[in-house]
Scaffold this motif. Structure first.
Motif, short mmCIF file in Angstrom:
data_model
loop_
_atom_site.label_atom_id
_atom_site.label_comp_id
_atom_site.label_asym_id
_atom_site.label_seq_id
_atom_site.Cartn_x
_atom_site.Cartn_y
_atom_site.Cartn_z
N ILE A 1 118.79 56.38 -8.52
CA ILE A 1 118.27 55.03 -8.74
C ILE A 1 116.78 54.98 -8.40
N THR A 2 116.39 55.67 -7.33
CA THR A 2 114.97 55.71 -6.96
C THR A 2 114.14 56.33 -8.06
N ASN A 3 114.63 57.47 -8.60
CA ASN A 3 113.90 58.13 -9.69
C ASN A 3 113.78 57.24 -10.91
N VAL A 4 114.89 56.62 -11.29
CA VAL A 4 114.89 55.75 -12.46
C VAL A 4 113.95 54.57 -12.24
N SER A 5 114.02 53.97 -11.07
CA SER A 5 113.17 52.81 -10.77
C SER A 5 111.70 53.16 -10.89
N HIS A 6 111.33 54.33 -10.37
CA HIS A 6 109.93 54.76 -10.42
C HIS A 6 109.49 54.99 -11.87
N ASP A 7 110.34 55.69 -12.66
CA ASP A 7 109.96 56.01 -14.03
C ASP A 7 109.92 54.78 -14.93
N ILE A 8 110.69 53.76 -14.60
CA ILE A 8 110.64 52.52 -15.37
C ILE A 8 109.49 51.64 -14.89
N ARG A 9 109.28 51.60 -13.58
CA ARG A 9 108.26 50.71 -13.02
C ARG A 9 106.85 51.11 -13.48
N VAL A 51 115.50 55.11 -21.17
CA VAL A 51 116.76 54.36 -21.24
C VAL A 51 117.75 55.08 -22.16
N ASP A 52 117.26 55.57 -23.31
CA ASP A 52 118.14 56.30 -24.24
C ASP A 52 118.70 57.55 -23.58
N ASP A 53 117.83 58.29 -22.86
CA ASP A 53 118.29 59.50 -22.19
C ASP A 53 119.28 59.18 -21.08
N LEU A 54 119.04 58.11 -20.36
CA LEU A 54 119.98 57.70 -19.31
C LEU A 54 121.35 57.38 -19.90
N PHE A 55 121.34 56.68 -21.02
CA PHE A 55 122.60 56.32 -21.68
C PHE A 55 123.32 57.58 -22.14
N GLU A 56 122.58 58.50 -22.77
CA GLU A 56 123.19 59.73 -23.26
C GLU A 56 123.71 60.58 -22.11
N TYR A 57 122.92 60.67 -21.03
CA TYR A 57 123.34 61.47 -19.88
C TYR A 57 124.63 60.93 -19.28
N THR A 58 124.70 59.61 -19.12
CA THR A 58 125.89 58.99 -18.55
C THR A 58 127.11 59.25 -19.44
N LYS A 59 126.88 59.20 -20.76
CA LYS A 59 127.98 59.37 -21.72
C LYS A 59 128.52 60.81 -21.69
N VAL A 60 127.61 61.80 -21.73
CA VAL A 60 128.08 63.19 -21.82
C VAL A 60 128.56 63.71 -20.48
N ARG A 61 128.27 63.00 -19.41
CA ARG A 61 128.78 63.41 -18.10
C ARG A 61 130.27 63.09 -17.95
N GLN A 62 130.77 62.21 -18.81
CA GLN A 62 132.18 61.85 -18.75
C GLN A 62 133.00 62.96 -19.41
N THR A 63 133.91 63.58 -18.65
CA THR A 63 134.70 64.68 -19.21
C THR A 63 135.65 64.21 -20.31
N SER A 64 135.88 62.91 -20.38
CA SER A 64 136.78 62.38 -21.41
C SER A 64 136.04 62.05 -22.71
N THR A 65 134.73 62.27 -22.74
CA THR A 65 133.96 61.98 -23.95
C THR A 65 134.50 62.80 -25.12
N PRO A 66 134.91 62.16 -26.21
CA PRO A 66 135.48 62.91 -27.33
C PRO A 66 134.40 63.66 -28.10
N LEU A 67 134.77 64.80 -28.64
CA LEU A 67 133.91 65.58 -29.50
C LEU A 67 134.36 65.42 -30.94
N THR A 68 133.43 65.14 -31.83
CA THR A 68 133.73 65.10 -33.26
C THR A 68 133.44 66.48 -33.81
#
Length: 229
Positions: A1-9, A51-68
């Protein structure tokens, strides 16, 4: 959160500052206004990348993320990816070449996700391979795996940095984020995508070359993946 806050601020402070100058009419000419708007727009784009990278990172970190999944010809796929970097490689005076030890080599992957991995690795090689003259993508079939290396002959990555490269928000040099717009999430995302495919990735670097090596199974056994017809 600290890293994200700094990079957004940081970009947000610039956006507010320059738009504030326009709001308060603290400018001398229309050219000033256009320059302030351009800077604010550029900083907003930096925030969108994060923000896009954060969203993608959160998504692919989920082991249940389906692969097409789709079976593709790896050689043709890599040639297409490399061609997309032709202009940038010419500008950097670095030659890109795909070397297929096994051809044809067919592999089952989520094409969009794997494309992101290679886009990140090639982009990094061009951005950070200072002093280098080439980027090579080498692929071979070894047993039931495809082993793919993205290599460049640029500046060596320090040993200490090699151990941290795939950690989220890590940057070899803190100044690089401002110079190149990087978020420090690219390699963490790449590693998560490779892991989702049941593979692994690691990096090696010496005075001759730097390479990122991926081991990927040729066939997927993930039950909840959605097959493309």
């Amino acid at each position: 959160i600290t890293n994200v806050s700094h990079d957004i601020r940081t970009p947000l402070t610039s956006i507010i500052g320059y738009l504030g100058l326009i709001e308060d009419k603290h400018y001398q000419s229309q050219e000033d206004v256009e320059r302030y708007i351009h800077i604010a727009y550029t900083k907003a784009l930096q925030m969108k990348v994060l923000v896009d990278d954060l969203f993608e990172y959160t998504k692919v970190r989920q082991t249940s993320t389906p692969l097409t999944l789709q079976t593709l010809n790896l050689g043709k796929f890599l040639e297409q990816i490399a061609a997309e970097f032709e202009l940038e490689s010419d500008r950097k005076q670095m030659d890109i070449q795909v070397l297929m030890e096994t051809d044809p080599l067919h592999i089952e992957v989520d094409v969009d996700k794997i494309a992101r991995v290679f886009n990140n690795l090639i982009s990094n090689a061009l951005k950070y391979g200072r002093g280098g003259t080439w980027v090579r993508i080498h692929a071979a079939k070894i047993g039931s795996e495809a082993v793919i290396s993205v290599m460049n002959n640029g500046e060596k990555i320090p040993k200490k940095a090699l151990d941290e490269l795939f950690n989220r928000f890590y940057r070899v040099e803190s100044s690089r984020s401002q110079q190149t717009g990087g978020t420090g999430l690219g390699l963490a995302i790449a590693q998560s995508i490779i892991t989702l495919h049941g593979g692994y990735i690691y990096a090696e670097s010496n005075n001759q070359l730097t390479k990122f090596v991926m081991h990927l199974p040729l066939k997927q056994t993930i039950e909840d993946s959605q097959e493309l017809e």
